[in-house]
Scaffold this motif. Sequence first.
Motif, short mmCIF file in Angstrom:
data_model
loop_
_atom_site.label_atom_id
_atom_site.label_comp_id
_atom_site.label_asym_id
_atom_site.label_seq_id
_atom_site.Cartn_x
_atom_site.Cartn_y
_atom_site.Cartn_z
N GLY A 161 -0.58 1.49 -11.34
CA GLY A 161 -0.91 3.07 -11.76
C GLY A 161 -2.43 3.23 -11.30
O GLY A 161 -2.46 4.48 -10.60
N GLN A 162 -3.14 2.38 -11.43
CA GLN A 162 -4.58 3.02 -11.31
C GLN A 162 -4.92 2.95 -9.65
O GLN A 162 -5.54 4.03 -9.33
CB GLN A 162 -5.66 1.75 -12.02
N ALA A 163 -4.37 2.15 -8.89
CA ALA A 163 -4.44 2.16 -7.56
C ALA A 163 -3.92 3.34 -7.12
O ALA A 163 -4.49 4.03 -6.09
CB ALA A 163 -3.86 0.93 -6.95
N LEU A 164 -2.58 3.76 -7.42
CA LEU A 164 -1.88 4.74 -7.06
C LEU A 164 -2.54 5.92 -7.45
O LEU A 164 -2.80 7.02 -6.54
CB LEU A 164 -0.66 4.93 -7.76
N SER A 165 -3.04 6.09 -8.67
CA SER A 165 -3.84 7.31 -8.76
C SER A 165 -4.97 7.48 -8.11
O SER A 165 -5.73 8.72 -7.66
CB SER A 165 -4.12 7.45 -10.61
N ARG A 166 -6.04 6.40 -7.77
CA ARG A 166 -7.03 6.57 -6.85
C ARG A 166 -6.53 7.08 -5.34
O ARG A 166 -7.05 7.92 -4.86
CB ARG A 166 -7.60 5.16 -6.43
N LEU A 167 -5.36 6.50 -4.94
CA LEU A 167 -4.69 6.90 -3.74
C LEU A 167 -4.58 8.39 -3.51
O LEU A 167 -4.96 9.15 -2.70
CB LEU A 167 -3.57 6.01 -3.33
N ARG A 168 -3.72 8.79 -4.81
CA ARG A 168 -3.39 10.32 -4.73
C ARG A 168 -4.60 11.17 -4.86
O ARG A 168 -4.66 12.11 -4.15
CB ARG A 168 -2.47 10.45 -6.14
N THR A 169 -5.73 10.70 -5.46
CA THR A 169 -7.15 11.33 -5.55
C THR A 169 -7.57 11.58 -4.07
O THR A 169 -8.11 12.62 -3.53
CB THR A 169 -7.86 10.94 -6.55
N VAL A 170 -7.71 10.35 -3.61
CA VAL A 170 -8.24 10.24 -2.15
C VAL A 170 -7.36 11.12 -1.10
O VAL A 170 -8.31 11.83 -0.24
CB VAL A 170 -8.43 8.77 -1.61
N LEU A 171 -6.24 11.06 -1.39
CA LEU A 171 -5.35 12.02 -0.37
C LEU A 171 -5.13 13.32 -0.79
O LEU A 171 -4.62 13.99 -0.35
CB LEU A 171 -4.11 11.23 -0.07
N GLU A 172 -5.66 13.55 -1.91
CA GLU A 172 -5.49 15.16 -2.43
C GLU A 172 -4.25 15.39 -2.22
O GLU A 172 -3.71 16.35 -1.98
CB GLU A 172 -6.22 16.07 -1.60
N HIS A 173 -3.38 14.43 -2.88
CA HIS A 173 -1.89 14.55 -2.91
C HIS A 173 -1.27 13.91 -4.40
O HIS A 173 -0.79 12.87 -4.61
CB HIS A 173 -1.06 13.82 -1.83
N GLN A 174 -1.46 14.68 -5.27
CA GLN A 174 -1.22 14.20 -6.91
C GLN A 174 0.50 14.01 -7.04
O GLN A 174 0.76 13.27 -7.95
CB GLN A 174 -1.68 15.36 -7.72
N THR A 175 1.50 14.55 -5.93
CA THR A 175 2.51 14.21 -6.39
C THR A 175 3.17 13.30 -5.45
O THR A 175 4.37 13.29 -5.10
CB THR A 175 3.41 15.82 -6.26
N LEU A 176 2.33 12.33 -4.62
CA LEU A 176 2.66 11.55 -3.84
C LEU A 176 3.79 10.64 -4.48
O LEU A 176 3.30 10.03 -5.56
CB LEU A 176 1.74 10.57 -3.24
N LYS A 177 4.81 10.41 -3.90
CA LYS A 177 6.02 9.61 -4.52
C LYS A 177 5.92 8.19 -4.16
O LYS A 177 5.47 7.90 -3.20
CB LYS A 177 7.38 10.28 -4.22
N ALA A 178 6.36 7.26 -5.32
CA ALA A 178 6.08 5.98 -4.82
C ALA A 178 7.27 5.19 -5.43
O ALA A 178 7.84 5.53 -6.62
CB ALA A 178 4.70 5.40 -5.58
N THR A 179 7.65 4.26 -4.73
CA THR A 179 8.72 3.40 -5.34
C THR A 179 8.22 2.07 -5.20
O THR A 179 7.59 1.41 -4.13
CB THR A 179 10.09 3.21 -4.55
N VAL A 180 7.93 1.21 -6.41
CA VAL A 180 7.33 -0.20 -6.53
C VAL A 180 8.50 -1.26 -7.14
O VAL A 180 9.37 -1.03 -7.82
CB VAL A 180 6.21 0.09 -7.64
N ARG A 181 8.43 -2.35 -6.14
CA ARG A 181 8.96 -3.47 -6.50
C ARG A 181 8.33 -4.56 -6.92
O ARG A 181 7.20 -5.00 -5.92
CB ARG A 181 10.13 -3.89 -5.27
N LEU A 182 8.49 -5.16 -8.07
CA LEU A 182 7.55 -6.41 -8.64
C LEU A 182 8.51 -7.55 -8.20
O LEU A 182 9.78 -7.56 -8.49
CB LEU A 182 7.16 -6.05 -9.76
N ARG A 183 7.89 -8.52 -7.70
CA ARG A 183 8.72 -9.76 -7.53
C ARG A 183 7.73 -10.81 -7.61
O ARG A 183 6.28 -10.69 -7.66
CB ARG A 183 9.20 -9.88 -6.07
N THR A 184 8.34 -12.06 -7.75
CA THR A 184 7.28 -13.32 -8.01
C THR A 184 7.51 -13.95 -6.63
O THR A 184 8.40 -14.12 -6.01
CB THR A 184 7.82 -14.07 -9.20
#
Lengths: 188, 208
Positions: A161-184
């Motif tokens: 979530g933190q990395a995404l929020s940084r990415l959105r700030t850098v890209l100036e795109h606060q509504t950038l949609k993301a799909t996250v899959r967690l696996r082991t």
Amino acid sequence: VNRRTARGNRIGLALAGAVLFVAGAYALARGLDWNSGALGRAASQLITPGMRHFVTTHAAWFWSVTAIVCAILALLALRWLLVQARTEAIGTFSLERDKRRGTTRLPADAVTDAFEDDLQASLYIQQASAVLVGSADNPHLMLIATLRTGADPTDAIERIGQALSRLRTVLEHQTLKATVRLRTTSNS
Amino acid sequence: VTTGSDPYDTRQDQVATPDGRRALAHSKAAVRAFRPRRLLPAVLAAVVIAAVTALAVLDIVAAHADQSAEILSASSMRHFGTTTRWDDPAVLAIGSAACALGLALVFLAAWPGRSRILPITSADDHTVTGITRRGLRRYLVDAATAVDGIDDASGHVSRRRARIVADSSLRDARGLRSQVTDAVAARHDGLALLRPLQLRVTVRKRKD
């Protein structure tokens, strides 16, 4: 495989299934003589002399049409096969989304590589694989994050979530949609 | 005359608020995002259709160029067609097989399918997150093994249920089950799955 392909797969399977089912049901109904009035007699041959006569008298166009229909079906099936490999990954990302002020385009790889590095530097994520799909103006980030052994998924989610929020700030795109899959990892 | 939703229906109110509507749309999107893509059946169907139709085209073209050329052995198919009746057992068998296969394909297309990924509630409206069932199983099993007195644990996670079986060699394993359940439930609840799982914990006493 993206979502459009997934919908296409379901439509394709439904169509192929419906055709097979109707053909099979017809053969069964006719063979068991359920409604000989409408379907024809069970005791007749699959190919009747009448059908053979029709084909031989119209051989010129009959075989051409059959070949063309088969060729179209073959091409459609090939296309169906090829789209399975389609990822819809986009090459560039529009930094300035207000067209009146001109656009700045960034290679999508640069965006996703930086994002992956950010995540892989964390204690929880062993491997991150990100790709931007959709269009340059309306991208969607797809992320597969492999957790380190023993890592807590809730911590990993927070970190992502933190990395995404940084990415959105850098890209100036606060509504950038993301799909996250967690696996082991696959071992153990 | 009134139109619109019933003002006394609180259930509708919940959904009708902007927040409720957004949450509902978000959870639907999350479930949809992780639906199986039907890759394998689609590839198989496409390969079979492409192969059969391409062979038919080749056969027709070859027969047109040279009367004796045959790829699909058209003459034996013609022989089968002209000598076999509709009530022949072979025709009935092929018809049944086609019926069953057709139904199976329609079923695969219509059934949402079991996702290997379970969606997680997200604080962020623009992010959809999910965890593999395998990943979740390992996370919950780890919680069980971390409890004092538990030597080993295994588990199974389905879309609705998580089943954890823990082994203990303690002579007196009373109270251990509630400890393990608490540990597993704490992790499960902390993760906030979109559809919480039914937890079932068993503690087995290991024989010496």
